[in-house]
Design an enzyme around this catalytic site. Structure first.
Site, mmCIF file in Angstrom:
data_model
loop_
_atom_site.group_PDB
_atom_site.id
_atom_site.type_symbol
_atom_site.label_atom_id
_atom_site.label_comp_id
_atom_site.label_asym_id
_atom_site.label_seq_id
_atom_site.Cartn_x
_atom_site.Cartn_y
_atom_site.Cartn_z
ATOM 1 C CB THR A 117 3.136 2.533 7.997
ATOM 2 O OG1 THR A 117 1.827 3.073 8.174
ATOM 3 C CG2 THR A 117 3.945 2.708 9.255
ATOM 4 C CG ASP A 124 -5.771 2.582 6.878
ATOM 5 O OD1 ASP A 124 -6.454 2.596 7.920
ATOM 6 O OD2 ASP A 124 -4.635 2.075 6.820
ATOM 7 N N GLY A 125 -8.529 4.238 3.532
ATOM 8 C CA GLY A 125 -8.920 5.237 2.547
ATOM 9 C C GLY A 125 -10.161 5.994 2.971
ATOM 10 C CG ASP A 173 9.865 4.961 -11.902
ATOM 11 O OD1 ASP A 173 10.310 5.396 -12.984
ATOM 12 O OD2 ASP A 173 9.741 3.742 -11.656
ATOM 13 C CE1 TYR A 191 9.035 -0.176 6.265
ATOM 14 C CE2 TYR A 191 6.961 -1.377 6.410
ATOM 15 C CZ TYR A 191 8.319 -1.281 6.684
ATOM 16 O OH TYR A 191 8.947 -2.294 7.373
ATOM 17 C CB SER A 192 5.066 0.719 -0.633
ATOM 18 O OG SER A 192 3.996 0.203 0.135
ATOM 19 C CE1 TYR A 233 4.232 4.633 -3.967
ATOM 20 C CE2 TYR A 233 2.980 6.647 -4.347
ATOM 21 C CZ TYR A 233 3.787 5.634 -4.825
ATOM 22 O OH TYR A 233 4.148 5.602 -6.136
#
Length: 254
Positions: free
Chosen positions: A155, A44-45, A144, A159-160, A157
């Site tokens: 889906t 993906d990156g 943060d 989603y995390s 960062y």
């Protein structure tokens, strides 16, 4: 329309480079400027990198997974590529435009297909003031960090960080907090796609914050403005039945 003129590109990892060499031998290779389609080999990156680098060409990009994560990628198969390209369904997504101002007054611009995030850059929590379309919505968020995500990036960062998954075509952005301390239970908001989100950093010298747009980072920001950029359209190809909409739905039942 048949897609016969293919431009291949690959991430530096050996498995992607090997696949590119094999595909070039089988199907030929043309420069991206003259291609009917760009085939990106990696994760993906690398797909995001390819979309950014080719955004001015108006050429669809078909990804095949030769990396670790492949949410934006199709499965790798070398023997039926032309048929798959002919049958592929196209999704069109617009990136986010970030304007970040640093403590020394420098203005930085960047585009993000997935998300724009603000992250604390020191030992203390960040303090952020949030405005939407010029109206103050949250005088102080202690956290943060926080991010604004597109449906395509929801889906990742987002989603995390326990943000919502957004259906493609929903014309909605997700504003999500990371480890919110005050208000403690605030998880974020859903905003119209055309909304303009502004973060002002409170006590920026004491509580430094960095901003990131798809890996392009800016340190010591004092304000960040984020908006959708409809003038840029990224065309992504997916195998039938495996488009972004299906993947977003499937991810919620995993």
């Amino acid at each position: 329309m048949p897609r016969r003129k293919i431009a291949f590109t690959a991430s530096p990892v050996p498995v992607a480079q090997t696949a590119m060499a094999q595909l070039r031998d089988s199907y030929g290779d043309v420069p991206p400027e003259t291609a009917d389609v760009i085939v990106a080999l990696g994760g993906d990156g690398f797909m995001l990198q390819t979309l950014h680098e080719t955004q001015a060409l108006n050429v669809p990009v078909y990804g095949m997974n030769r990396g670790t994560v492949g949410f934006l990628m199709n499965e790798y198969h070398a023997d039926d590529l032309l048929d798959r390209l002919d049958e592929a369904a196209e999704e069109v997504i617009n990136p986010l435009a970030m304007t970040a101002v640093t403590a020394d007054g420098k203005i930085n611009h960047a585009l993000a297909i997935n998300e724009v995030s603000l992250l604390r850059a020191g030992p203390q929590a960040a303090k952020l003031r949030i405005s939407v379309d010029g109206k103050l919505r949250m005088p102080e968020l202690v956290c943060d960090g926080a991010l604004v995500a597109t449906p395509a990036g929801s889906t990742a960062y987002n989603y995390s960080a326990h943000g919502p998954i957004l259906p493609i075509g929903s014309d909605v952005l997700a504003l999500t907090a990371m480890s919110a301390f005050r208000p403690r239970r605030w998880r974020g908001a859903l905003l119209p796609k055309q909304a303009v989100v502004r973060f002002d950093v409170i006590e920026a010298e004491k509580r430094p914050v960095m901003a990131d747009a798809d890996g392009e980072s800016v340190r010591n920001v004092v304000s960040v403005e984020i908006r959708s950029e409809p003038s840029i359209a990224h065309r992504i190809l997916f195998d039938p039945g495996h488009g972004l909409e299906e993947r977003l739905i499937r991810e919620q039942f995993a």
